[in-house]
Design a protein around this motif. Structure first.
Motif, short mmCIF file in Angstrom:
data_model
loop_
_atom_site.label_atom_id
_atom_site.label_comp_id
_atom_site.label_asym_id
_atom_site.label_seq_id
_atom_site.Cartn_x
_atom_site.Cartn_y
_atom_site.Cartn_z
N ASP A 267 74.33 -36.17 5.96
CA ASP A 267 75.54 -36.78 6.51
C ASP A 267 75.11 -38.00 7.31
OD1 ASP A 267 77.85 -37.54 7.72
OD2 ASP A 267 78.33 -35.59 8.60
N LEU A 268 75.32 -39.19 6.73
CA LEU A 268 74.82 -40.42 7.34
C LEU A 268 75.93 -41.24 8.00
CD1 LEU A 268 72.33 -41.53 4.53
CD2 LEU A 268 71.77 -40.48 6.73
N ARG A 269 77.08 -40.64 8.20
CA ARG A 269 78.16 -41.38 8.85
C ARG A 269 77.73 -41.88 10.22
NH1 ARG A 269 82.78 -36.95 8.44
NH2 ARG A 269 80.89 -35.69 8.75
N ALA A 270 77.84 -43.20 10.40
CA ALA A 270 77.51 -43.86 11.68
C ALA A 270 76.04 -43.70 12.05
CB ALA A 270 78.41 -43.35 12.79
N ARG A 271 75.21 -43.26 11.13
CA ARG A 271 73.77 -43.12 11.40
C ARG A 271 73.05 -44.35 10.88
NH1 ARG A 271 72.51 -37.46 13.24
NH2 ARG A 271 74.54 -36.46 13.08
N ARG A 272 72.04 -44.77 11.62
CA ARG A 272 71.30 -45.98 11.23
C ARG A 272 70.45 -45.72 9.99
NH1 ARG A 272 66.24 -48.48 12.36
NH2 ARG A 272 66.39 -50.75 12.16
N VAL A 273 70.64 -46.55 8.98
CA VAL A 273 69.85 -46.49 7.75
C VAL A 273 69.16 -47.83 7.58
CG1 VAL A 273 69.92 -46.32 5.24
CG2 VAL A 273 71.35 -44.81 6.63
N LEU A 289 75.41 -46.12 0.07
CA LEU A 289 75.29 -45.88 1.52
C LEU A 289 76.54 -46.34 2.26
CD1 LEU A 289 71.58 -47.00 1.96
CD2 LEU A 289 72.46 -44.66 2.17
N LEU A 290 77.09 -47.46 1.84
CA LEU A 290 78.32 -47.95 2.47
C LEU A 290 79.49 -47.03 2.19
CD1 LEU A 290 78.02 -51.80 1.80
CD2 LEU A 290 77.48 -50.55 3.91
N GLU A 291 79.49 -46.42 1.01
CA GLU A 291 80.57 -45.50 0.65
C GLU A 291 80.62 -44.30 1.58
OE1 GLU A 291 80.05 -44.41 -3.41
OE2 GLU A 291 80.57 -46.38 -4.21
N VAL A 292 79.46 -43.89 2.14
CA VAL A 292 79.43 -42.73 3.05
C VAL A 292 79.43 -43.17 4.50
CG1 VAL A 292 78.30 -41.29 1.32
CG2 VAL A 292 76.89 -42.55 2.95
N ASP A 293 79.76 -44.47 4.74
CA ASP A 293 79.94 -44.99 6.10
C ASP A 293 78.66 -44.97 6.92
OD1 ASP A 293 82.68 -45.51 5.69
OD2 ASP A 293 83.18 -43.43 6.18
N ALA A 294 77.51 -45.17 6.25
CA ALA A 294 76.26 -45.29 6.99
C ALA A 294 76.21 -46.63 7.74
CB ALA A 294 75.07 -45.18 6.04
N ASP A 295 75.46 -46.65 8.82
CA ASP A 295 75.23 -47.88 9.60
C ASP A 295 73.99 -48.55 9.01
OD1 ASP A 295 74.91 -49.88 11.42
OD2 ASP A 295 74.38 -48.59 13.10
N VAL A 296 74.20 -49.46 8.07
CA VAL A 296 73.11 -49.99 7.25
C VAL A 296 72.56 -51.28 7.85
CG1 VAL A 296 72.45 -50.86 4.97
CG2 VAL A 296 74.09 -48.97 5.17
#
Length: 367
Positions: A267-273, A289-296
């Motif tokens: 679960d990478l929502r709002a997590r730094r990638v 990654l953007l689709e799962v709302d990661a902080d890329v």
């Protein structure tokens, strides 16, 4: 009765992704290449599809083949322009989740294709000596500067390998110099015997334009003679390069096959990638990654058009520089997808040391 060994895996299907043309001669040539490749790979499902103008469409064919098993897509592109950077990855991204698809390298500066260009030039030289002949090396031209630069680099290699008196590059559309400008530049060096070498695979409008524009220029310069070389064509050289690109990508697709792994979901929502690199492989994965709302955060000196657009829209952060191992600090997930194996290894090592999940695009076992 012969019983096939059920333990022998079925090889990935091969999809040749071509540009497309409305001209029947170009369509026939593309399909002749597909037939030739298929004859050389009798155990592989080989099909073609087209980005535009010709059926079947690329996105639908990718989805169809990927639904049946692993797939390798080989771009039938001489340069790394917009179709390679955007259109083909987008068609792959649209495939069903879980599909196993590898995008092979484009045909690029393969020495066999350079040799084919020299052979085509030789076909029209006739009684002209190479060292008394100038060559205008004619590319497609696109809005991607480094793709145009690659064409210029190939022209320099053609000059040194072919022993011609002079070689200049030109483009049939979008970029400069134009074909007329390239011919005039060759003429200004004193050349009166000039060969135009269209760097195209199949017959089409671009080849027709090359003949028309060369004829117009020659009519305005009656003291010079211009000959237009044939295009590369659907021969063994091109087929063998396609097959080599397929095999390299298929081997990469199979890396790690059968190795023991424990499946999990992140679960990478709002997590730094951290994404190191911004080419076509990175772009394809950034989309997910953007689709799962990661902080890329993307770290790369150059970026694809899609990454640049995402950064401009605020969908991700792009740091325009070379990646450093310290960039891993604070990341929950890392994708090492640069063009440098050394850089990818350094990023993966830093992630290993930090206990951060990392995937290497160039080495499935090295993440």
């Amino acid at each position: 009765m012969t019983v096939k060994d059920a333990t022998v895996p079925t090889p990935p299907a091969l999809l040749i992704a071509a540009h497309g043309t409305r001209l029947p001669a170009g369509q026939d040539a593309a399909r002749a290449l597909t037939a030739l490749v298929a004859s050389k790979l009798p155990d592989v499902v080989v099909k073609d599809a087209f980005i535009e103008l010709t059926d079947p469409p690329l996105d639908a064919t990718v989805a169809e083949l990927a639904a049946s098993g692993p797939l390798v897509v080989v771009p039938l592109m001489l340069g790394a322009g917009g179709h390679l950077r955007d259109d083909i990855p987008e068609a792959i991204d649209a495939a069903p989740v879980g599909a196993r698809i590898a995008l092979a390298d484009h045909l690029g500066p393969d020495p066999r294709l350079r040799a084919a260009v020299r052979e085509r030039i030789g076909e029209v030289l006739g009684d002209w000596a190479p060292d008394q002949t100038a060559v205008v090396f004619l590319g497609r031209g696109c809005s991607v500067p480094d793709a145009n630069a690659d064409h210029t680099r190939l022209g320099r290699m053609l000059w040194e390998e072919g022993g011609y008196a002079y070689v200049t590059d030109a483009f049939i559309q979008v970029a400069s110099p134009t074909l007329a400008e390239g011919l005039s530049l060759a003429y200004s060096t004193g050349a009166r015997k000039i060969v135009v070498a269209p760097h195209y695979l199949f017959p089409g409008l671009l080849e027709n334009w090359a003949h028309d524009q060369s004829a117009r220029w020659a009519a305005e310069h009656p003291d010079a003679e211009v000959r237009v070389a044939p295009i590369i064509g659907a021969g063994d050289a091109l087929a063998d390069v396609v097959i080599d690109r397929y095999r390299a990508a298929a081997a990469h697709l199979d890396e790690g096959e059968g190795s023991p792994v424990y499946l999990s979901g992140l679960d990478l929502r709002a997590r730094r990638v951290l994404v190191a690199g911004a080419g076509r492989v990175a772009t394809r994965r950034i989309s997910r990654l953007l689709e799962v709302d990661a902080d890329v955060t993307v770290v790369a000196p150059e970026a694809s058009g899609r990454v640049t657009a995402w950064a401009a829209a605020g969908a991700l952060t792009w740091e325009r520089r070379t990646v450093e191992p310290a960039d891993v600090d604070g990341a929950w997930y890392v994708l090492a997808a640069t063009d440098s194996a050394q850089a990818n290894a350094a990023v993966a090592a830093a992630a290993e040391s930090a206990g951060t999940f990392c995937v290497r695009a160039d080495d499935a076992t090295g993440g």
